[in-house]
Design a protein around this motif. Structure first.
Motif, PDB file in Angstrom:
ATOM      1  N   ALA A  95       7.488  44.075 129.722  1.00 15.03           N
ATOM      2  CA  ALA A  95       7.234  44.291 128.199  1.00 15.03           C
ATOM      3  C   ALA A  95       6.054  44.065 127.825  1.00 15.03           C
ATOM      4  O   ALA A  95       5.623  44.786 126.678  1.00 15.03           O
ATOM      5  N   LEU A  96       5.220  43.528 128.426  1.00 14.19           N
ATOM      6  CA  LEU A  96       3.680  43.568 128.152  1.00 14.19           C
ATOM      7  C   LEU A  96       3.158  45.042 128.272  1.00 14.19           C
ATOM      8  O   LEU A  96       2.560  45.639 127.355  1.00 14.19           O
ATOM      9  N   LEU A  97       3.571  45.670 129.208  1.00 14.04           N
ATOM     10  CA  LEU A  97       3.127  47.014 129.505  1.00 14.04           C
ATOM     11  C   LEU A  97       3.531  48.029 128.210  1.00 14.04           C
ATOM     12  O   LEU A  97       2.864  48.936 127.959  1.00 14.04           O
ATOM     13  N   ALA A  98       4.819  47.637 127.854  1.00  9.94           N
ATOM     14  CA  ALA A  98       5.376  48.604 126.848  1.00  9.94           C
ATOM     15  C   ALA A  98       4.625  48.255 125.612  1.00  9.94           C
ATOM     16  O   ALA A  98       4.178  49.340 124.997  1.00  9.94           O
ATOM     17  N   VAL A  99       4.184  47.192 125.057  1.00  7.05           N
ATOM     18  CA  VAL A  99       3.393  47.069 123.881  1.00  7.05           C
ATOM     19  C   VAL A  99       2.025  47.473 123.989  1.00  7.05           C
ATOM     20  O   VAL A  99       1.272  48.071 123.107  1.00  7.05           O
ATOM     21  N   GLU A 100       1.286  47.396 125.269  1.00  7.73           N
ATOM     22  CA  GLU A 100       0.157  47.719 125.567  1.00  7.73           C
ATOM     23  C   GLU A 100      -0.034  49.267 125.368  1.00  7.73           C
ATOM     24  O   GLU A 100      -0.990  49.837 124.816  1.00  7.73           O
ATOM     25  N   MET A 101       1.057  49.967 126.070  1.00  5.03           N
ATOM     26  CA  MET A 101       0.951  51.334 126.146  1.00  5.03           C
ATOM     27  C   MET A 101       1.235  51.920 124.460  1.00  5.03           C
ATOM     28  O   MET A 101       0.532  52.932 124.269  1.00  5.03           O
ATOM     29  N   ALA A 102       1.934  51.421 123.773  1.00  2.00           N
ATOM     30  CA  ALA A 102       2.477  51.542 122.441  1.00  2.00           C
ATOM     31  C   ALA A 102       0.928  51.311 121.578  1.00  2.00           C
ATOM     32  O   ALA A 102       0.658  52.393 120.751  1.00  2.00           O
ATOM     33  N   ARG A 103       0.222  50.579 121.972  1.00  2.00           N
ATOM     34  CA  ARG A 103      -0.976  50.345 121.236  1.00  2.00           C
ATOM     35  C   ARG A 103      -2.111  51.418 121.317  1.00  2.00           C
ATOM     36  O   ARG A 103      -2.461  51.751 120.533  1.00  2.00           O
ATOM     37  N   ARG A 104      -2.390  51.655 122.723  1.00  2.00           N
ATOM     38  CA  ARG A 104      -3.057  52.796 123.257  1.00  2.00           C
ATOM     39  C   ARG A 104      -2.606  54.150 122.569  1.00  2.00           C
ATOM     40  O   ARG A 104      -3.377  54.967 121.856  1.00  2.00           O
ATOM     41  N   LYS A 105      -1.270  54.188 122.281  1.00  2.00           N
ATOM     42  CA  LYS A 105      -0.937  55.456 121.851  1.00  2.00           C
ATOM     43  C   LYS A 105      -1.011  55.730 120.437  1.00  2.00           C
ATOM     44  O   LYS A 105      -0.618  56.528 119.617  1.00  2.00           O
ATOM     45  N   GLY A 106      -1.296  54.530 119.473  1.00  2.00           N
ATOM     46  CA  GLY A 106      -1.337  54.368 118.017  1.00  2.00           C
ATOM     47  C   GLY A 106       0.008  54.075 117.571  1.00  2.00           C
ATOM     48  O   GLY A 106       0.246  54.538 116.163  1.00  2.00           O
ATOM     49  N   PHE A 107       1.251  54.024 118.303  1.00  2.00           N
ATOM     50  CA  PHE A 107       2.389  53.634 117.507  1.00  2.00           C
ATOM     51  C   PHE A 107       2.297  52.502 116.676  1.00  2.00           C
ATOM     52  O   PHE A 107       1.601  51.555 116.955  1.00  2.00           O
ATOM     53  N   LYS A 108       2.950  52.605 115.364  1.00  2.00           N
ATOM     54  CA  LYS A 108       2.969  51.357 114.633  1.00  2.00           C
ATOM     55  C   LYS A 108       4.252  50.854 114.380  1.00  2.00           C
ATOM     56  O   LYS A 108       4.295  49.591 114.247  1.00  2.00           O
TER      57      LYS A 108
END
Length: 200
Positions: A95-108
């Motif tokens: 779950a942590l990996l999921a939100v970290e990846m989303a932040r790096r990709k700029g998903f809001k």
């Protein structure tokens, strides 16, 4: 050395250890409805859906996360080898990996899905107290959430989470961490294709 205090401390650690597998809480009505879904349901509008999971094998533990858009198009995935983990920590790290990846990709706007009721409840409900091994990971995830609009957390069936599980299992098999940004790794390419639903 006080033998009694040593035994008491040992029993405390033992009880914490055996209780880790007993923390599955009863799903609420929404959880029950969502958990009936046995395949990917693409998100609506501009939202991104990110599935996460963990895996274990002879070579150790790993976690994985996969992002897809409203048409179930691949938007990136990542896996990560983990050292000295328990099962609940493995999924929490997913779950942590999921939100970290989303932040790096700029998903809001994101929906985070997983098949661990422990992790989903810990993220959905502030009053829910997870296993002590998981608490630090949950705190890190909550810190990451400030980078997004309100995030949805959904509990789903394992069969609806095959893509994320396969990504995590690949890291265990190869004993290496990787990221794919433009096209999926071969172990999930067919699954991604089968769930792709182009708009007419």
């Amino acid at each position: 050395m006080n033998i009694k205090s040593v035994i008491q401390e040992a029993m405390q650690w033992y009880n914490m250890e055996i209780s880790a597998g007993e923390l599955e809480s009863t799903p609420d009505e929404t959880d029950i409805l969502e958990s009936q879904i046995d395949s990917l349901r693409p998100p609506e509008g501009q939202k991104m859906k990110i599935n996460f999971d963990g895996a274990a094998g002879p070579k150790g533990f790993a976690c994985g996360a996969v992002a897809r858009d409203c048409n179930a198009r691949f938007k990136g995935c990542q896996n990560k080898i983990l050292i000295h983990c328990k099962a609940v920590e493995t999924v929490g790290n997913g779950a942590l990996l999921a939100v970290e990846m989303a932040r790096r990709k700029g998903f809001k706007e994101i929906i985070v899905e997983g098949d661990s009721l422990i992790v989903i409840n810990a993220l959905k409900y502030a009053h829910y107290k997870p296993d002590w091994r998981l608490q630090n990971i949950i705190n890190k995830i909550r810190e990451e959430l400030q980078h997004f609009k309100p995030v949805e957390f959904r509990y789903i069936k394992k069969t609806a989470n095959d893509v994320a599980h396969n990504v995590a299992a690949l890291a265990v098999k190869n004993h290496s961490s990787n990221e794919w940004t433009t096209s999926p790794t071969s172990c999930i390419a067919q699954l991604i294709e089968s769930e792709y639903s182009p708009t007419l």
